[in-house]
Design an enzyme around this catalytic site. Structure first.
Site, PDB file in Angstrom:
ATOM      1  N   ASP B 185      15.685  56.703  14.657  1.00 30.91           N
ATOM      2  CA  ASP B 185      14.696  55.788  14.090  1.00 30.91           C
ATOM      3  C   ASP B 185      15.367  54.640  13.343  1.00 30.91           C
ATOM      4  O   ASP B 185      14.994  53.480  13.497  1.00 30.91           O
ATOM      5  CB  ASP B 185      13.822  56.564  13.090  1.00 30.91           C
ATOM      6  N   THR B 186      16.351  54.973  12.516  1.00 35.53           N
ATOM      7  CA  THR B 186      17.005  53.913  11.753  1.00 35.53           C
ATOM      8  C   THR B 186      17.821  53.012  12.680  1.00 35.53           C
ATOM      9  O   THR B 186      17.853  51.798  12.488  1.00 35.53           O
ATOM     10  CB  THR B 186      17.912  54.489  10.651  1.00 35.53           C
TER      11      THR B 186
END
Lengths: 402, 415
Positions: B185-186
């Site tokens: 996600d990051t």
């Protein structure tokens, strides 16, 4: 040819291996002119790392190097010589950005530190990528990509839900951590470039691999100061779903919303057990997760990973399939989006490359050239661009400066 | 003054991929207005941690109200909404969409990571928004992008890692693939933020905006680019290799004193190998011909790793780092969360700071991960609360009267 996002941006790269070169590759692919400076006769470390064409080591046939240096110009230069320093300064005088990954203080010791370069070119954005940053007690510590990855704390939790908790923590997929550093470095560098374009002022950007990998791992780290809890390799955040065995490999089930459970029941054909509390009551489901998982596994085992992926997604369940490189290269989704391009290279021929994870509606990915041969653009840059005579170039070549 | 001061971003974000991207841009001084609503809560406002059980998410069915007594201010939300201005708009209502459009009219960038078709259903897709702001940059981030047969598939972090090949290439050679979590996600967030920065440079020069279609699937696939080239060149389909390197050995993590403490050691040259042997006191096994040169060390690394671990077990991972780094050998602990929050180097770099949150009190968070010498990236505000800046944004920025704002609030447009 369509205009690219970073048209007119001039970058000099003095980097090795993966993180720094990936940073400038991203910029080159978006249209920046990147001049990659390599050591004469030796070149970037990545040239000596595989995968090689046919598995045979060769400076011009490393898949790692080819991937990381698309769309760049390549020159050779020994910046430890007086003449080499002079040429380096000529390159810097015309650049917007320098990206370098030398140990802190090394360029300054050569008389090429930020102070000197910014005096020569006050609008220079100088990005330095190092394992631990330019300051602090570990700044001179040595770290290879494996060490850097583990310094960012994702290693400690990898592999997730480890079936062998006594075995060592692992890095994630080869150079993934280094590429993540490259992406972060591009972001910070382009932020500084935006400011430079507005004000004419350059600056130094200090990127610590450890800190950007910590940022990448932020959400695994946050709980500790609040409740004293932290994950390790055996931690499973959600005991329901996860990796599921398939007939031909592994699928994945991500279960976060109640509606996904409703959809999963339908997908499985509403078997009896899904009508019981075991399935319908979220609390019971979690308490008896082993039984639930067992039931779901019996269903997934009868299916291929792509049946799990596509049929699950079509039913409104967040499913996935663990894909291999071969499957990724044959993916209909990726190919329909032109994720891959073919580029010609004199030593490896015409092969397929992944491009980038974004499509810009106006400014395309630039598929101009494959990675440069060692010193390929010496004449282009030193002679045609900087005006040094061909005789001079021959002399510099003889002295091992280029 | 931040590097991106003056850049105005409007965020329609959910969980991490969109919101973390906007936070990074806000660290560099961009103004980020986050549009959310109690009617469509950001997942992180429902996320917390149970001291015994670990992470938990208060899962709701669509439209289901939050149980009484549950706060929408959580530490993950605080950490993700730093520096932002939160407004609350229930976009299911036409008047809320009109207000959102007025915010678009003063924005340079719109970021969204809602599910497929949600922005279209609100009437806030790019085709509409670019008419409002001709130079608008809009970025959508999704599992597989906005085109192609998988364009409407549902995505979470672990799906990115699975289909993007990162999961397949991570793990022990004899074990299953790896469920990669938040880093996917990051990674999406950072890459999306980088793409926005590039589009801003283009806009700065030409005035032209554009639409950016970001795919987390492709973001993950780019992280295994060299393995993809191996297949392209050689039709070699790589798989999991643990910590194994193509030619370096030692190249692994070794157990140290203490519970689940490990140090990574990597050696590339004969000089480093000699320095390593000296630093550990030249035990007898180091003379063994099985470890005499780089090639033999690579061939016999399983046995070598056992010998090395017999040495590392006598020290803490910090001690191993000290001893080996002094000798010029790359050794770094495999850090865990408590160590990150208390490591002397990271403390000296100012990595962790406390922000004061009006509802949560003192909140430890992580600083921006890069240091810009002239325009420092910094934390200027606590993670915004739901609707915290309604008055400032709708009143001061859009010029709505107090009465109008309270009328919209009582109608549930602003909520």
């Amino acid at each position: 040819m369509a205009e690219t996002a970073l048209d007119g941006v001039k970058v000099v790269e003095l980097c090795n291996l993966a993180a720094g070169p990936y940073c400038t590759k991203l910029m080159a692919d978006l249209g920046a002119e990147v001049i990659k400076v390599e050591k004469p006769g030796v070149g970037d470390e990545a040239r000596r790392r595989g995968p090689f064409l046919n598995g045979i080591p060769h400076l011009e046939r490393s898949g790692l190097f080819l991937y990381l240096n698309t769309n760049k110009l390549g020159v050779t230069l020994n910046i430890e010589t007086r003449k080499g320093k002079g040429l380096f300064k000529e390159l810097i005088a015309g650049a917007d950005i320098l990206v370098e990954d030398n140990p802190p203080g090394m360029l300054a010791d050569l008389g090429l530190g930020h102070e000197v370069l910014s005096e020569l070119n006050p609008s220079l954005v100088m990005t330095s990528i190092t394992p631990f940053g330019q300051t602090g007690p570990y700044k001179d510590h040595k770290a290879y990509p494996l060490n850097s990855f583990h310094s960012g704390a994702e290693g400690f939790i990898t592999p997730t839900g480890d079936p062998f908790p006594d075995r060592p923590p692992l890095r994630v997929a080869r150079y993934a951590g280094e590429y993540e550093v490259g992406i972060h470095s591009m972001l910070a560098t382009l932020g500084a470039l935006y400011y430079q374009r507005a004000t004419g002022l350059g600056q130094q950007v200090d990127v610590s691999k450890q800190e950007v990998l910590i940022d990448i791992n932020t959400y695994e780290l946050l709980a500790y100061p609040y409740v004293g809890w932290f994950p390790n390799r055996s931690t499973v955040l959600n005991p329901l779903g996860g990796i599921m065995p398939a007939k031909d490999g592994y699928g994945h089930l991500a279960m976060y919303e109640e509606v996904q459970w409703d959809n999963l029941a339908k997908l499985m054909g509403n078997p009896e057990w899904t009508k019981e509390e075991l399935f319908t009551n979220p609390d019971v489901r979690r308490q008896r997760s082993d039984e639930v998982q067992q039931h779901i596994r019996e269903w997934t085992k009868q299916r291929t990973k792509y049946e799990i992926y596509h049929e699950g997604q079509k039913a409104g369940v967040a499913t996935g399939a663990y894909q291999t490189p071969e499957e990724i290269m044959n993916s209909e989704q990726l190919n329909s989006r032109s994720f891959f391009v073919e580029l010609d290279h004199p030593e490896v021929g015409r092969i397929t490359y992944p491009t980038a994870p974004y499509r810009f509606s106006k400014t395309p990915w630039r598929g101009r050239r494959a990675a440069p041969l060692l010193g390929e653009h010496n004449e282009e840059i030193y002679h045609r661009r900087l005006g040094h005579s061909k005789e001079e170039l021959a002399r510099l070549r003889g002295l091992g400066i280029i | 003054m931040g590097a991106l001061s003056g850049v105005k971003i409007l965020e329609f974000g959910m969980a991490v991929a969109g919101p973390h991207a906007c936070k990074l841009l806000a660290f560099m001084g961009a103004e980020v207005i986050k549009v959310e609503s109690i009617a469509r809560l950001d997942m992180l406002r429902r996320a917390g941690v149970d001291a015994e059980k670990g992470a938990k998410i208060q899962a709701l069915r669509p439209g289901e109200p939050l149980p009484p007594g549950v706060s929408v201010d959580t530490f993950p939300s605080n950490a993700t909404q730093l520096n932002k201005l939160g407004v609350s708009l229930d976009l299911a209502q036409p008047e809320a969409v009109e207000l959102a459009k007025r915010l678009v009219a003063r924005s340079d960038v719109v970021v969204e990571n809602f599910r497929a078709r949600v922005m279209e259903e609100y009437g806030l897709d790019y085709a509409v928004l670019r008419e409002i702001t001709p130079g608008l940059i809009m970025l959508s981030t999704s599992l597989a992008g906005k085109t192609g047969p998988e364009r409407e598939y549902l995505g979470y972090m672990e799906i990115f890692g699975a289909i993007g090949g990162v999961g397949h290439l991570t793990g022990y050679p004899d074990g299953p693939p790896t469920w990669i979590r938040f880093s996917m996600d990051t990674m999406s967030a950072v890459t999306a933020a980088g793409a926005i920065a590039a589009a801003l440079i283009h806009k700065q020069r030409t005035g032209e905006g554009q639409y950016i279609d970001f795919s987390s699937y492709e973001g993950a696939a780019c992280l295994i680019g060299d393995a993809l080239l191996d297949y392209a060149m050689n039709r070699r389909n790589q798989s999991r290799q643990g910590n194994l390197d193509d030619f370096m050995a030692p190249h692994n993590c070794y157990r140290c004193q203490g519970d689940d403490e490990w140090v990574s050691i990597a050696i590339a040259t004969d000089e480093e190998w000699e320095a390593f042997c000296n630093a550990i006191g030249n035990p007898g096994w180091t003379d063994d011909e099985r470890f005499a040169d780089a090639h033999s060390r690579w061939q016999n690394q399983e046995q070598m790793d056992i010998f090395i671990q017999e040495w590392t077990m006598n020290y803490t991972h910090y001690e191993v780092m000290d001893i080996l780094q002094k000798a010029g050998v790359a050794a770094v602990p495999s850090f865990n969360s408590p160590e990150i929050w208390g490591d002397p180097h990271l403390d000296a770099r100012g990595l962790t700071v406390i922000v004061d949150h009006p509802a949560l009190g003192a909140q430890p968070v992580l600083s921006p991960p890069w240091k810009l010498s002239r325009t420092p990236a910094e934390i200027t505000r606590h993670g915004t609360m739901l609707g915290e800046y309604n008055e400032y944004v709708f009143g001061d920025l859009l010029g709505l009267s107090r009465e109008e704002i309270s009328r919209l609030a009582s109608k549930g447009v602003i909520r």
